[in-house]
Design a protein around this motif. Structure first.
Motif, short mmCIF file in Angstrom:
data_model
loop_
_atom_site.label_atom_id
_atom_site.label_comp_id
_atom_site.label_asym_id
_atom_site.label_seq_id
_atom_site.Cartn_x
_atom_site.Cartn_y
_atom_site.Cartn_z
N LEU A 144 0.85 -1.13 -0.03
CA LEU A 144 0.10 0.00 0.06
C LEU A 144 1.01 1.44 0.15
N VAL A 155 -0.45 -0.75 -4.42
CA VAL A 155 -1.97 -0.23 -4.72
C VAL A 155 -1.94 1.22 -4.30
N ILE A 157 -3.08 4.66 -2.56
CA ILE A 157 -3.96 4.78 -1.34
C ILE A 157 -4.18 6.40 -1.51
N ASP A 162 -10.21 4.50 0.41
CA ASP A 162 -9.17 3.57 -0.47
C ASP A 162 -8.53 2.49 0.62
N ARG A 165 -11.06 -0.06 1.92
CA ARG A 165 -11.56 -1.10 0.91
C ARG A 165 -10.34 -1.95 0.63
N THR A 166 -8.89 -1.62 0.49
CA THR A 166 -8.04 -2.14 0.04
C THR A 166 -7.55 -3.22 1.25
N ASP A 169 -10.06 -6.11 1.11
CA ASP A 169 -9.97 -6.84 0.04
C ASP A 169 -9.00 -7.73 0.12
#
Length: 466
Positions: A144, A155, A157, A162, A165-166, A169
């Motif tokens: 992240l 990912v 952020i 964000d 959610r991440t 997930d």
């Protein structure tokens, strides 16, 4: 959730000789206490240690495979607690390069700090099924980072939304922990921590640039990497450093021992683990004056790594030196060692990790042994250093009942050495044999493994040829 794929031997019938392995007349190193237990016989059944007994009284089937280990020292398999297995497409052929290099160097477990989750999970399944030779893997999947990540396998952020959610997930997809990078906005950092606690998944990695190390420790971050946040928090200029413009010269010039001690006390209270990657800290600071052309390990590295990714990193690193000259950087390397020793004396726990292969000329497997030597350079005893790659990782991962020592019932991940590592930590490199998940690899087999890696490193795809 994370599964080491320990496996379990069937209890429906008595193990046959073919399921067993006997290491006779070996000296077992107790990595908890430093005691040496000479003339021991260790019997493995399947992937577990069935017994550890004095050789005079040990019992095992006469036709079981026996490795005469007289004169050898047995330690638990080593862990490298900071690696990158699949870093986008920046390190092609890692499956055939990194995985066997770990095993050939006695590294039987790794913490993967940023990779392509699906690929690494597939590798882990193949290793567990015996179709692929490699270490046990604990992985974060993608890292992240902030709105514009610097690296692959990341990912973006930008907002707390964000972050929530991440994290959710990644937990759903089977990541074992959450890896934070440096550029995450402050509000999103605390959202990551909140969601991680909700999902009951650890969060580890970089102390983000927008947050103090003390704050991350208090909010429950499990480990810090590369000593990020430590020097910032040891300076009266910490508020300015949060805004950017950090250099090692400024860290040295404003270092305050009292502030460092106060931060160390917080880290010790919260048992915030440190994985300082000392071999890479030294390597990055000296990359402009280091010559690896005659290093024998280079033959195991694909040209695509050396000529593309490592070159790119080298260019970025040297540009980032700014006004810090070589003497300043050398002083900083020494101050890092002093700080590591201070943290250890305060009660902060440590892990051995290398950042391979993302660190330039940080070689999978090989560099873990260098990391242990760097801990000794920081004032650790050889036993202290050995613990950072054996029992400490087991404690960190919550698997001390399964790994980290040579004891009955533990996993069959072991390293046979021809010299005592407690006399000289460099002796961890004197590998006579490796046991991985109960499977024994002799020195000759390990040498063949290395030869295959050398061939793979010289292959067309490793040269960047499609």
């Amino acid at each position: 959730m994370f599964c080491l794929c320990f496996g379990a031997a069937s209890h429906a019938q008595k193990p046959t000789a073919s399921d067993q392995l006997v290491l006779s007349n070996v000296t077992v190193v107790d990595v908890r206490t430093g005691a040496l237990h000479a003339e021991q016989t260790v019997v493995l059944e399947g992937n577990r240690i069935a017994s550890v007994e004095p050789s005079k009284s040990a019992k095992h089937p006469r036709n079981a495979p026996i490795v005469n280990s007289r004169g050898l020292f047995l330690i638990p398999g080593l862990w490298d607690m900071h690696v990158h297995l699949v870093f986008g497409d920046w390190f092609p052929d890692a499956r055939d390069i990194s995985l066997p290099l770990f095993i050939a160097n006695g590294v039987t477990g790794v913490r993967d700090m940023g990779s392509e989750l699906d690929i690494v999970q597939a590798w882990r399944n193949e290793i567990a099924a015996g179709r692929l030779v490699g270490p046990r893997i604990y992985t974060s999947g993608p890292m992240l980072d902030g709105p514009r990540p610097r690296f692959p396998s990341s990912v973006a952020i930008a907002t707390p939304e964000d972050a929530h959610r991440t994290v959710a997930d990644l937990k759903r997809r089977g990541a074992d922990f959450i890896k934070l990078q440096s550029l995450i906005p402050r509000e999103a950092v605390f959202a990551i921590a909140e969601e991680a606690r909700k999902q009951q998944i650890p969060f580890e990695g970089h102390v983000p640039d927008s947050v103090r190390a003390s704050e991350m420790s208090e909010t429950g971050m499990k480990s810090f990497e590369h000593l990020i946040g430590i020097f910032e928090g040891s300076s009266p200029n910490e508020d300015d450093f949060l805004k950017g413009d950090k250099t090692e010269g400024k860290f040295l010039a404003t270092y305050d021992a009292a502030r460092a001690a106060a931060l160390a006390a917080i880290l010790a209270k919260n048992q915030t683990w440190q994985c300082p990657t000392l071999v890479w800290e030294r390597g990055g600071n000296l990359v402009d004056v280091s010559d690896f052309s005659k290093d024998t390990r280079v033959k195991y590295v694909p040209a695509a790594w050396k000529n593309k990714t490592w070159k790119r990193f080298t260019d970025e690193i040297t540009q980032g030196y700014g006004t810090d000259d070589l003497d300043t950087r050398k002083q900083f390397i020494e101050r890092e060692l002093e700080v590591v020793q201070m943290l250890r004396k305060t009660g902060v726990p440590f892990l051995a990790g290398t950042d391979t292969p993302a660190g330039v000329h940080i070689f999978p497997g090989f560099s873990l042994h260098e990391e242990l030597q760097r801990f000794v350079a920081a004032g650790f005893t050889p036993l202290d250093a050995l613990q950072t790659a054996t029992i400490n990782p087991a404690r960190f991962l919550g698997i001390e009942d399964q790994a980290g020592t040579v004891e009955k019932g533990k996993l069959g991940d072991l390293l046979l050495l021809s010299a005592n590592p407690l006399e000289d930590i460099a002796n961890t490199q004197k590998i006579a044999g490796v046991v991985v998940n109960g499977r024994y690899y002799s020195r000759a087999e390990l040498d063949k493994m290395l030869s295959r890696v050398e061939i793979a490193a010289d292959g067309p795809s490793s040269q960047g040829i499609k």
